[in-house]
Design a protein around this motif. Sequence first.
Motif, PDB file in Angstrom:
ATOM      1  N   VAL A  83       0.833  -1.198   0.000  1.00 41.65           N
ATOM      2  CA  VAL A  83       0.000   0.000   0.000  1.00 41.65           C
ATOM      3  C   VAL A  83       0.867   1.248   0.000  1.00 41.65           C
ATOM      4  N   ALA A  84       0.452   2.259  -0.756  1.00 41.63           N
ATOM      5  CA  ALA A  84       1.145   3.544  -0.807  1.00 41.63           C
ATOM      6  C   ALA A  84       1.025   4.270   0.530  1.00 41.63           C
ATOM      7  N   ILE A  90       3.335   8.148  12.708  1.00 42.59           N
ATOM      8  CA  ILE A  90       2.924   7.234  13.767  1.00 42.59           C
ATOM      9  C   ILE A  90       1.403   7.263  13.883  1.00 42.59           C
ATOM     10  N   SER A  91       0.784   6.112  13.833  1.00 41.14           N
ATOM     11  CA  SER A  91      -0.676   6.013  13.890  1.00 41.14           C
ATOM     12  C   SER A  91      -1.216   6.286  15.282  1.00 41.14           C
ATOM     13  N   PHE A  99      -4.312   6.020   5.600  1.00 46.78           N
ATOM     14  CA  PHE A  99      -4.926   4.694   5.688  1.00 46.78           C
ATOM     15  C   PHE A  99      -5.276   4.276   4.264  1.00 46.78           C
ATOM     16  N   PRO A 100      -5.026   3.055   3.856  1.00 49.69           N
ATOM     17  CA  PRO A 100      -4.781   1.850   4.644  1.00 49.69           C
ATOM     18  C   PRO A 100      -3.314   1.547   4.960  1.00 49.69           C
ATOM     19  N   ALA A 101      -2.374   2.446   4.587  1.00 54.19           N
ATOM     20  CA  ALA A 101      -0.963   2.172   4.892  1.00 54.19           C
ATOM     21  C   ALA A 101      -0.723   2.013   6.383  1.00 54.19           C
ATOM     22  N   ALA A 142       3.457  -1.111   4.108  1.00 54.67           N
ATOM     23  CA  ALA A 142       3.356   0.307   3.770  1.00 54.67           C
ATOM     24  C   ALA A 142       4.610   0.741   3.014  1.00 54.67           C
ATOM     25  N   CYS A 143       4.420   1.363   1.860  1.00 60.94           N
ATOM     26  CA  CYS A 143       5.513   1.695   0.951  1.00 60.94           C
ATOM     27  C   CYS A 143       5.712   3.206   0.865  1.00 60.94           C
ATOM     28  N   GLY A 144       6.857   3.675   1.327  1.00 66.28           N
ATOM     29  CA  GLY A 144       7.209   5.085   1.299  1.00 66.28           C
ATOM     30  C   GLY A 144       8.079   5.420   0.101  1.00 66.28           C
TER      31      GLY A 144
END
Length: 195
Positions: free
Chosen positions: A3-4, A63-64, A23-25, A32-34
């Motif tokens: 996910v981006a 940070i979530s 979200f959804p990262a 999760a792709c940075g």
Amino acid sequence: VCVAAGDDGSSDGVGDGNAHVDFPASSPNVLACGGTRLNANGTQFLSEVVWNEPNEGATGGGISDEFPLPDYQETAGVPPSSNSNKNVGRGVPDVAADADPATGYAVRVDGADTVIGGTSAVAPLWSGLVACLNQGLGKPVGFLNPTLYGLTAQSGVFRDVTSGNNGAYSAGPGWDACSGLGVADGTKLLKALSS
């Protein structure tokens, strides 16, 4: 599932002055792709920094506040949120690759050549790598996050991106909220997964 991490830096495009993860990262159940900016001369690697081009975009990350720190990130050094609550939750991203549209991917759209970028280009790049890993191993890698975080820095699987920022967070040695674990060397990753 890859996910981006988003293309609006640590604010995720929210104008309240706080850091937000996309979200959804931010789900602990995805990779999760940075994004980075890759500088190269032909096939020669020169440098790589966190993607952050003013008025052009920047990698998401942070940070979530919604998801707690997953088990696989417990030893990654995820810092407290830059927000006033200082929550230590799911850190985003997990991994990175070139996302800067200026150094991005040559594609053809409706018969015209163009170059694109963004973390929405990084996620399918990682999906392609996972498909190659599955083929090389002869079986699916499954949920990759715990395995990736279990690799030691000495394995050489990741090129650590230690320069740049996405707004509220700066890159540094090891995991960071800009480039995650770093940029993978697919051949070394396959070898690590094979052993």
